[in-house]
Design a protein around this motif. Structure first.
Motif, PDB file in Angstrom:
ATOM      1  N   ALA A 202      37.961  29.695  36.332  1.00  0.00           N
ATOM      2  CA  ALA A 202      37.637  28.398  35.732  1.00  0.00           C
ATOM      3  C   ALA A 202      38.529  27.298  36.297  1.00  0.00           C
ATOM      4  N   ILE A 203      39.793  27.641  36.537  1.00  0.00           N
ATOM      5  CA  ILE A 203      40.751  26.659  37.065  1.00  0.00           C
ATOM      6  C   ILE A 203      40.657  26.541  38.577  1.00  0.00           C
ATOM      7  N   TYR A 204      40.452  27.665  39.242  1.00  0.00           N
ATOM      8  CA  TYR A 204      40.480  27.712  40.710  1.00  0.00           C
ATOM      9  C   TYR A 204      39.270  28.515  41.209  1.00  0.00           C
ATOM     10  N   PRO A 205      38.090  27.904  41.190  1.00  0.00           N
ATOM     11  CA  PRO A 205      36.850  28.631  41.493  1.00  0.00           C
ATOM     12  C   PRO A 205      36.820  29.285  42.873  1.00  0.00           C
ATOM     13  N   THR A 206      37.512  28.702  43.843  1.00  0.00           N
ATOM     14  CA  THR A 206      37.484  29.259  45.195  1.00  0.00           C
ATOM     15  C   THR A 206      38.650  30.219  45.456  1.00  0.00           C
ATOM     16  N   GLY A 207      39.482  30.444  44.439  1.00  0.00           N
ATOM     17  CA  GLY A 207      40.627  31.327  44.609  1.00  0.00           C
ATOM     18  C   GLY A 207      40.233  32.793  44.669  1.00  0.00           C
ATOM     19  N   ILE A 208      41.158  33.619  45.137  1.00  0.00           N
ATOM     20  CA  ILE A 208      40.925  35.060  45.257  1.00  0.00           C
ATOM     21  C   ILE A 208      41.612  35.771  44.087  1.00  0.00           C
ATOM     22  N   PHE A 209      40.816  36.402  43.254  1.00  0.00           N
ATOM     23  CA  PHE A 209      41.330  37.173  42.114  1.00  0.00           C
ATOM     24  C   PHE A 209      41.189  38.654  42.450  1.00  0.00           C
ATOM     25  N   MET A 210      42.313  39.352  42.440  1.00  0.00           N
ATOM     26  CA  MET A 210      42.323  40.778  42.771  1.00  0.00           C
ATOM     27  C   MET A 210      42.752  41.593  41.555  1.00  0.00           C
ATOM     28  N   VAL A 211      42.476  42.874  41.612  1.00  0.00           N
ATOM     29  CA  VAL A 211      42.989  43.786  40.595  1.00  0.00           C
ATOM     30  C   VAL A 211      43.707  44.926  41.301  1.00  0.00           C
ATOM     31  N   GLY A 212      44.918  45.240  40.830  1.00  0.00           N
ATOM     32  CA  GLY A 212      45.655  46.393  41.331  1.00  0.00           C
ATOM     33  C   GLY A 212      45.396  47.557  40.390  1.00  0.00           C
TER      34      GLY A 212
END
Length: 323
Positions: A202-212
């Protein structure tokens, strides 16, 4: 198919020396490159007889020299112990040695027991309360936004990535416009993962969100369940309200005693995802549905052949090929 990477903690397996563990990490990095994983990260742990990786920047340098294409990084440097300027210098050197192949993963946890944390502080440098300020300063150094330059200058700067396990840290990463990794292998709370991904995007739509994620793949469900048997975690709760997660009861008890504070230890069910490759694929699809862009696979298997088999099976789901 999924974008997959690997986090290796250089575990010292039964009968091994620390040198054996580090050599196995190098070998695994080469296997990861061959199998098409996007990144290969190494961790920072102190005062540990279970894992050998206490200095990720040194290990990253060696892995870069032993590989050709895969991105190599820290998962992560525990910034509460260090000067942002020195961390920037270290990774500027690495980025010059292997342009475009260096990740600067940053973590907030101490990465060790209270005695080693105190030894790392030396002159009172460590202060978790100023972590956000330290990270902001590090980003300014890396992005050449500070009047003080960091030398050697880089043609391609290392990528700064925040590792955490909370909604608040995901929010902070989004506000700083840097990639974020939610450490599911430490915090297996699915609702918090979903909330963190939603807020980050929502804050950074083009950002990369990963899960470890701790992932164990095997040929049969029974074998995977056997390998996952001893992967429960142990959480230490201090009277101050702080909490720390460790991988075994002995370390958790020692942490509590070394803290000098009243504490309690709670056993936490393993967050590991385990099973046949079909079962693993279903979990990975769930991550994608939550808004996860990339999965960092942490391999908690403590048997030599089974560790490699797990990674080879997981690679079947990999969408990334190194070119």
């Amino acid at each position: 198919m999924f974008t997959l990477s690997i986090l290796d903690q250089s575990p010292i397996l039964s009968g091994d020396t620390a040198q054996d563990a580090l050599n196995r990490t190098i070998e695994l990095a080469q296997v990861a490159e061959r199998l098409g994983f996007k990144r290969f990260w190494v961790s920072e742990h102190h005062q540990s007889k279970e894992v050998a990786g206490s200095s990720p920047e040194v290990l990253v340098s060696h892995i870069l020299a032993k590989t050709e294409k895969i991105i190599v990084g820290s998962g992560g440097v525990m910034l509460t112990h260090y000067s942002p300027y020195k961390v920037a210098e270290n990774f500027h050197v690495l980025a010059n040695l292997a342009p475009g192949r260096v990740d600067l993963g940053i973590g907030k946890a101490p990465g060790g027991l209270p005695q080693s944390t105190k030894a790392l502080q030396y002159n009172g440098l460590s202060n978790p309360e100023d972590f956000n300020d330290r990270l902001k300063q590090l980003i300014r150094y890396i992005n050449k936004q500070d009047e003080l330059s960091v030398e050697p200058a880089t043609r391609i700067a290392p990528e700064v990535i925040l590792l955490g396990g909370s909604v608040s840290s995901a929010k902070f990463a989004a506000e700083q416009k840097i990639p974020y990794v939610f450490a599911q292998f430490i915090n297996g709370n699915e609702e918090q993962l979903i909330e963190a991904a939603k807020l980050y995007k929502a804050i950074y739509p083009t950002g990369i969100f990963m899960v470890g994620a701790a992932v164990i793949a095997a040929a049969t469900e029974d074998e995977a369940e056997r390998l996952a048997k001893d992967t429960d975690l142990y959480r230490v709760y201090l009277e101050t309200g702080e909490k720390f997660t460790l991988t075994n009861f002995e370390s958790a008890e020692r942490f509590g005693k070394e803290s000098g504070k009243t504490y309690r230890v709670e056993r936490v069910p393993s967050p590991a995802i385990y099973g046949t490759i079909d079962k693993i694929e279903k979990h990975f699809t769930l991550f994608q549905n939550y808004g996860v862009d990339e999965i960092i696979v942490h391999n908690p298997v403590l048997e030599k052949e089974a560790r490699l088999t797990s990674i080879e099976l997981i690679s079947q789901l990999n969408a990334v090929t190194q070119s």
